[in-house]
Design a protein around this motif. Structure first.
Motif, mmCIF file in Angstrom:
data_model
loop_
_atom_site.group_PDB
_atom_site.id
_atom_site.type_symbol
_atom_site.label_atom_id
_atom_site.label_comp_id
_atom_site.label_asym_id
_atom_site.label_seq_id
_atom_site.Cartn_x
_atom_site.Cartn_y
_atom_site.Cartn_z
ATOM 1 N N LEU A 1 39.849 27.369 -82.361
ATOM 2 C CA LEU A 1 39.427 28.323 -83.393
ATOM 3 C C LEU A 1 39.923 29.730 -83.069
ATOM 4 O O LEU A 1 40.408 30.447 -83.954
ATOM 5 C CB LEU A 1 37.905 28.308 -83.541
ATOM 6 N N HIS A 2 39.814 30.101 -81.820
ATOM 7 C CA HIS A 2 40.297 31.421 -81.400
ATOM 8 C C HIS A 2 41.801 31.536 -81.619
ATOM 9 O O HIS A 2 42.287 32.526 -82.178
ATOM 10 C CB HIS A 2 39.934 31.685 -79.937
ATOM 11 N N ALA A 3 42.542 30.524 -81.185
ATOM 12 C CA ALA A 3 43.997 30.547 -81.341
ATOM 13 C C ALA A 3 44.396 30.611 -82.812
ATOM 14 O O ALA A 3 45.420 31.209 -83.159
ATOM 15 C CB ALA A 3 44.617 29.314 -80.683
ATOM 16 N N ALA A 4 43.575 30.017 -83.673
ATOM 17 C CA ALA A 4 43.845 30.017 -85.114
ATOM 18 C C ALA A 4 43.387 31.304 -85.796
ATOM 19 O O ALA A 4 43.470 31.432 -87.005
ATOM 20 C CB ALA A 4 43.166 28.810 -85.770
ATOM 21 N N GLY A 5 42.876 32.257 -85.009
ATOM 22 C CA GLY A 5 42.447 33.534 -85.568
ATOM 23 C C GLY A 5 41.020 33.546 -86.072
ATOM 24 O O GLY A 5 40.588 34.527 -86.674
ATOM 25 N N GLN A 6 40.278 32.486 -85.827
ATOM 26 C CA GLN A 6 38.879 32.413 -86.252
ATOM 27 C C GLN A 6 37.982 32.812 -85.071
ATOM 28 O O GLN A 6 37.221 32.013 -84.538
ATOM 29 C CB GLN A 6 38.544 31.009 -86.749
ATOM 30 N N VAL A 7 38.099 34.079 -84.693
ATOM 31 C CA VAL A 7 37.450 34.544 -83.462
ATOM 32 C C VAL A 7 35.930 34.523 -83.549
ATOM 33 O O VAL A 7 35.257 34.241 -82.551
ATOM 34 C CB VAL A 7 37.965 35.942 -83.051
ATOM 35 N N HIS A 8 35.377 34.804 -84.711
ATOM 36 C CA HIS A 8 33.916 34.772 -84.838
ATOM 37 C C HIS A 8 33.405 33.347 -84.709
ATOM 38 O O HIS A 8 32.408 33.086 -84.012
ATOM 39 C CB HIS A 8 33.476 35.376 -86.179
ATOM 40 N N LEU B 1 30.619 34.624 -90.665
ATOM 41 C CA LEU B 1 31.548 35.745 -90.849
ATOM 42 C C LEU B 1 32.958 35.250 -91.122
ATOM 43 O O LEU B 1 33.627 35.737 -92.041
ATOM 44 C CB LEU B 1 31.558 36.657 -89.613
ATOM 45 N N ASP B 2 33.429 34.305 -90.310
ATOM 46 C CA ASP B 2 34.769 33.780 -90.543
ATOM 47 C C ASP B 2 34.846 33.029 -91.862
ATOM 48 O O ASP B 2 35.852 33.104 -92.562
ATOM 49 C CB ASP B 2 35.210 32.862 -89.397
ATOM 50 N N ALA B 3 33.796 32.325 -92.224
ATOM 51 C CA ALA B 3 33.782 31.599 -93.506
ATOM 52 C C ALA B 3 33.895 32.581 -94.670
ATOM 53 O O ALA B 3 34.610 32.331 -95.640
ATOM 54 C CB ALA B 3 32.531 30.750 -93.624
ATOM 55 N N ARG B 4 33.200 33.723 -94.565
ATOM 56 C CA ARG B 4 33.269 34.725 -95.631
ATOM 57 C C ARG B 4 34.634 35.369 -95.702
ATOM 58 O O ARG B 4 35.155 35.628 -96.778
ATOM 59 C CB ARG B 4 32.188 35.792 -95.440
ATOM 60 N N GLY C 1 30.912 31.847 -81.944
ATOM 61 C CA GLY C 1 29.724 31.131 -82.414
ATOM 62 C C GLY C 1 29.644 29.739 -81.817
ATOM 63 O O GLY C 1 28.570 29.281 -81.399
ATOM 64 N N SER C 2 30.770 29.061 -81.757
ATOM 65 C CA SER C 2 30.810 27.718 -81.174
ATOM 66 C C SER C 2 30.414 27.751 -79.697
ATOM 67 O O SER C 2 29.653 26.899 -79.223
ATOM 68 C CB SER C 2 32.213 27.131 -81.337
ATOM 69 N N LEU C 3 30.908 28.740 -78.979
ATOM 70 C CA LEU C 3 30.551 28.846 -77.557
ATOM 71 C C LEU C 3 29.078 29.198 -77.368
ATOM 72 O O LEU C 3 28.435 28.719 -76.423
ATOM 73 C CB LEU C 3 31.449 29.866 -76.854
ATOM 74 N N LEU C 4 28.544 30.006 -78.261
ATOM 75 C CA LEU C 4 27.109 30.295 -78.189
ATOM 76 C C LEU C 4 26.291 29.025 -78.410
ATOM 77 O O LEU C 4 25.263 28.811 -77.752
ATOM 78 C CB LEU C 4 26.721 31.374 -79.201
ATOM 79 N N ASP C 5 26.746 28.170 -79.321
ATOM 80 C CA ASP C 5 26.075 26.884 -79.516
ATOM 81 C C ASP C 5 26.143 26.028 -78.255
ATOM 82 O O ASP C 5 25.165 25.359 -77.903
ATOM 83 C CB ASP C 5 26.679 26.124 -80.692
ATOM 84 N N VAL C 6 27.288 26.027 -77.589
ATOM 85 C CA VAL C 6 27.404 25.270 -76.333
ATOM 86 C C VAL C 6 26.381 25.782 -75.326
ATOM 87 O O VAL C 6 25.686 24.998 -74.668
ATOM 88 C CB VAL C 6 28.834 25.359 -75.745
ATOM 89 N N ILE C 7 26.263 27.085 -75.232
ATOM 90 C CA ILE C 7 25.288 27.671 -74.298
ATOM 91 C C ILE C 7 23.879 27.252 -74.687
ATOM 92 O O ILE C 7 23.101 26.785 -73.845
ATOM 93 C CB ILE C 7 25.433 29.204 -74.264
ATOM 94 N N ALA C 8 23.542 27.390 -75.957
ATOM 95 C CA ALA C 8 22.183 27.063 -76.401
ATOM 96 C C ALA C 8 21.870 25.579 -76.243
ATOM 97 O O ALA C 8 20.736 25.216 -75.927
ATOM 98 C CB ALA C 8 21.997 27.493 -77.855
ATOM 99 N N ASN C 9 22.859 24.741 -76.423
ATOM 100 C CA ASN C 9 22.621 23.296 -76.404
ATOM 101 C C ASN C 9 22.840 22.631 -75.049
ATOM 102 O O ASN C 9 22.335 21.531 -74.829
ATOM 103 C CB ASN C 9 23.507 22.605 -77.440
#
Length: 170
Positions: A120-127, A163-166, A131-139
């Protein structure tokens, strides 16, 4: 397939020199030539090509391994490596698609989530990546200190993905 062939695969991979993959590739080619449709042989041969920096060959072999019926943890590893290879080839949309399907198939696999975030980061979807990494931390991070904050971490993760979806919708 015999256990002896898989034991030989394991031995070769344990002894490989990641800085000089030519001997490993040559040894694996002998096994591949003898068992060209075996899913695990295809997967290990793909991984060796990947490690050697031969991503195009690796991608094709990963696809064949998946089509040949990989199962369980080896399938999860193959999907992760295939998705990463697609990212390295600049095929971001395909990589995101592979990781998305893999995460549905293996929803508890933190490794898939981490490598999906890299894509996602490489594709420019940095947010979305953060967010995905925060989910990894939480889960997946077991920490008494974090427990009380996990709802907030998950909320921030959802906000960042949105944010990226918007941005994509605009």
């Amino acid at each position: 397939m015999t256990d002896a062939v898989y034991a030989e695969l394991d031995r070769l991979l344990a002894e490989r020199d990641r800085d000089d993959m030519a001997p490993t590739l040559a040894a694996l080619k002998v096994i591949f030539d003898a068992h060209p449709t075996d899913a695990r042989v295809l997967y290990e041969y793909a991984g060796a090509h990947d490690t050697a920096g031969q991503e195009e060959a690796a991608a094709e072999l990963y696809e064949r391994a998946l089509a040949a019926g990989l199962e369980g943890d080896v399938r999860r590893r193959c999907l992760l490596q295939y998705g990463s290879t697609l990212r390295n080839l600049g095929r971001f949309d395909e990589s995101i698609e592979v990781f998305g399907a893999a995460r549905v198939e293996f929803p508890d696999a933190a490794s898939l989530a981490v490598f999906e975030a890299i894509t996602l980061h490489a594709a420019g979807q940095v947010h979305a990546a953060l967010g995905s990494l925060l989910d990894v931390i939480a889960n997946h991070v077991d920490s008494a200190e974090l427990e009380r904050y996990k709802p907030a971490i998950r909320g921030n993760a959802a906000y960042l993905r949105d944010l990226d979806a918007r941005v994509d919708a605009d």
